[in-house]
Scaffold this active site. Sequence first.
Site, PDB file in Angstrom:
ATOM      1  N   GLY A  28       1.216   1.374   4.780  1.00  0.00           N
ATOM      2  CA  GLY A  28       0.898   2.050   6.021  1.00  0.00           C
ATOM      3  C   GLY A  28       2.139   2.168   6.894  1.00  0.00           C
ATOM      4  O   GLY A  28       3.064   1.373   6.787  1.00  0.00           O
ATOM      5  N   GLY A  30       3.934   2.140  10.763  1.00  0.00           N
ATOM      6  CA  GLY A  30       3.769   1.208  11.872  1.00  0.00           C
ATOM      7  C   GLY A  30       4.531  -0.090  11.655  1.00  0.00           C
ATOM      8  O   GLY A  30       4.474  -0.987  12.491  1.00  0.00           O
ATOM      9  N   HIS A  31       5.241  -0.197  10.497  1.00  0.00           N
ATOM     10  CA  HIS A  31       6.005  -1.412  10.180  1.00  0.00           C
ATOM     11  C   HIS A  31       7.506  -1.134  10.185  1.00  0.00           C
ATOM     12  O   HIS A  31       8.275  -1.883   9.604  1.00  0.00           O
ATOM     13  CB  HIS A  31       5.618  -1.941   8.796  1.00  0.00           C
ATOM     14  CG  HIS A  31       4.153  -2.129   8.605  1.00  0.00           C
ATOM     15  ND1 HIS A  31       3.415  -2.921   9.442  1.00  0.00           N
ATOM     16  CD2 HIS A  31       3.285  -1.623   7.692  1.00  0.00           C
ATOM     17  CE1 HIS A  31       2.141  -2.904   9.045  1.00  0.00           C
ATOM     18  NE2 HIS A  31       2.041  -2.110   7.997  1.00  0.00           N
ATOM     19  N   LYS A  64       2.698  -4.598  -1.382  1.00  0.00           N
ATOM     20  CA  LYS A  64       2.250  -5.738  -0.579  1.00  0.00           C
ATOM     21  C   LYS A  64       0.769  -5.967  -0.869  1.00  0.00           C
ATOM     22  O   LYS A  64       0.005  -5.016  -1.022  1.00  0.00           O
ATOM     23  CB  LYS A  64       2.464  -5.460   0.919  1.00  0.00           C
ATOM     24  CG  LYS A  64       3.936  -5.213   1.265  1.00  0.00           C
ATOM     25  CD  LYS A  64       4.180  -5.116   2.770  1.00  0.00           C
ATOM     26  CE  LYS A  64       3.438  -3.997   3.458  1.00  0.00           C
ATOM     27  NZ  LYS A  64       3.707  -2.654   2.932  1.00  0.00           N
ATOM     28  N   HIS A 114      -0.973  -5.930  10.691  1.00  0.00           N
ATOM     29  CA  HIS A 114      -1.757  -4.732  10.982  1.00  0.00           C
ATOM     30  C   HIS A 114      -2.564  -4.861  12.262  1.00  0.00           C
ATOM     31  O   HIS A 114      -3.598  -4.242  12.407  1.00  0.00           O
ATOM     32  CB  HIS A 114      -2.702  -4.432   9.823  1.00  0.00           C
ATOM     33  CG  HIS A 114      -1.969  -4.169   8.564  1.00  0.00           C
ATOM     34  ND1 HIS A 114      -1.730  -5.138   7.638  1.00  0.00           N
ATOM     35  CD2 HIS A 114      -1.387  -3.046   8.106  1.00  0.00           C
ATOM     36  CE1 HIS A 114      -1.022  -4.618   6.652  1.00  0.00           C
ATOM     37  NE2 HIS A 114      -0.811  -3.362   6.902  1.00  0.00           N
TER      38      HIS A 114
END
Lengths: 333, 210
Positions: free
Chosen positions: A54, A56-57, A105, A219
């Site tokens: 995803g 956002g990291h 991951k 998250h």
Amino acid sequence: MKKLINAPDDVVAEALAGMALAHADLIRVQPDPLVIVRADAPIANKVGIISGGGSGHEPMHGGFVGRGMLDAACPGHIFTSPVPDQMLAATRAVDAGRGVLQIVKNYTGDVMNFEMAAELAAAEGIEVATVITNDDVAVENSTWTAGRRGVGLTVLLEKIVGAAAEAGADLATLTALAQRVNAEGRSMGMALTSCTVPNVGRPGFDLPEGEIELGIGIHGEPGRYRVALAPAAEIAAMLVAPILEDLPFQRGDQVLAFVNGMGGTPLIELYLMYRELHKLLAARGIHIRRQLIGNYITSLDMAGCSFTLLRLDDHLTQLWDAPVLTPALRWGH
Amino acid sequence: MHITADRIIAFVERVATSIKAERDYLTQLDAAIGDADHGLNLDRGFSVVLTKLPTVADKDIGTILKAVGTTLVSTVGGASGPLYGTAFLRAGMVIGDRQTIGAINLIGAFEAALEGIQSRGKSGRGEKTMIDAIAPGIEAFKAAHFRGIDLLEALEEGLVACEAGMQATIPMLATKGRASYLGERSIGHQDPGATSAYLMAKALVETVRM
């Protein structure tokens, strides 16, 4: 919600377009399906290394595409795993005939989407191997959960395996190396605040002033324990104790110590935490041979940090020191 | 009683409408024990499905369901993309090129879909997932059918069991998916996946009832 955005739905695409403009010498961004590919891929005679997850990291994973690290990264929507089409496109783009290693991951969605992509790539005759990172000691009992999450160690693993791939290692060797790195490293994280997904518009969980969340993932999901805010020295001890016990790390071990910021914590606090970590390890007779301090695997605007320790030997140290040239990690060039 | 291909199209449209209407509710449920994106992801996927439906509108039921499945796999992401995508794909494969289906075909399709979800998710009942709504729903539908009850009534019975299964996830401890990381803190919340599965089952029953 106060953010530097135009529209919540456009955040990922617009940020990637900015990255492509900023780092055209290192990467290219392929649209539909969205993939960040090393500018000079595929590299002749090299095993392709891909990852994804995803968004956002940031800078993970797109910021680690380049020489000596990843060949491609697949960005999903914010905190949502990418879809198999993206990994298949990435695999095709980087395969030079020696196969492709997927670094995944350990999250249910990521694992399933990468697994479907691997099946599709195999059907096209591309050899694909997968290594799943699961270094998060906050998840104690893997029998009763989806297993430990892949967190900070993923960054170190991508660097080390990327260096070995650059040096010409074959797929089986790289897979074994990745498994070994995963086995030798552990992480633990904490949050001072939650984070806000642009499409949701409010924090993922509620964390009152004066409380911190221990054992968080990346998250914006709540962690395992909530405790009162404490001085940095005590928080550092709470993070490091479960890491040391778990492997276990022992007196005389040499480690790579990684203090990672969750996105909303200033570097001044991360260095302060590094000092605490250094003291705690010195007291246990554990020697920090290499270190990394900064925001590398983040959770949007979450304030907090994680510690990752990786036991080093000479071989892993050499691979860590090898040149790397990516948007977010670069040395030796 | 039989279900025709155009009813299947109507079912998929109804699912899309329902997911859109319940998007924020699903996302709220997910915020409590997951990462607050279940409604957003499914709505994104089914919105794309709606744009693809006209291309399969005159095709057989298997083709329609497989188109839904591949679109979900390609657009949803997360865990629900592969899970629902696999479910629709497997159901489409079992039904094949039929233009109409009856209860027996539906049972076969449901069971194939469930098996697909279980093998892709490496999960079973009692783990606080969509399986806890789907599996009892199928069992009740099947039992009703073999008691000789007509298709719609059998589906209604299945839906009641599906809803009960969804509600039964509230006291469960999650052992699969992101909710499992919360340990005991996952107890007391209804599973978002079980909820979206129930919404789909409800859309099917409503379509057949019309």
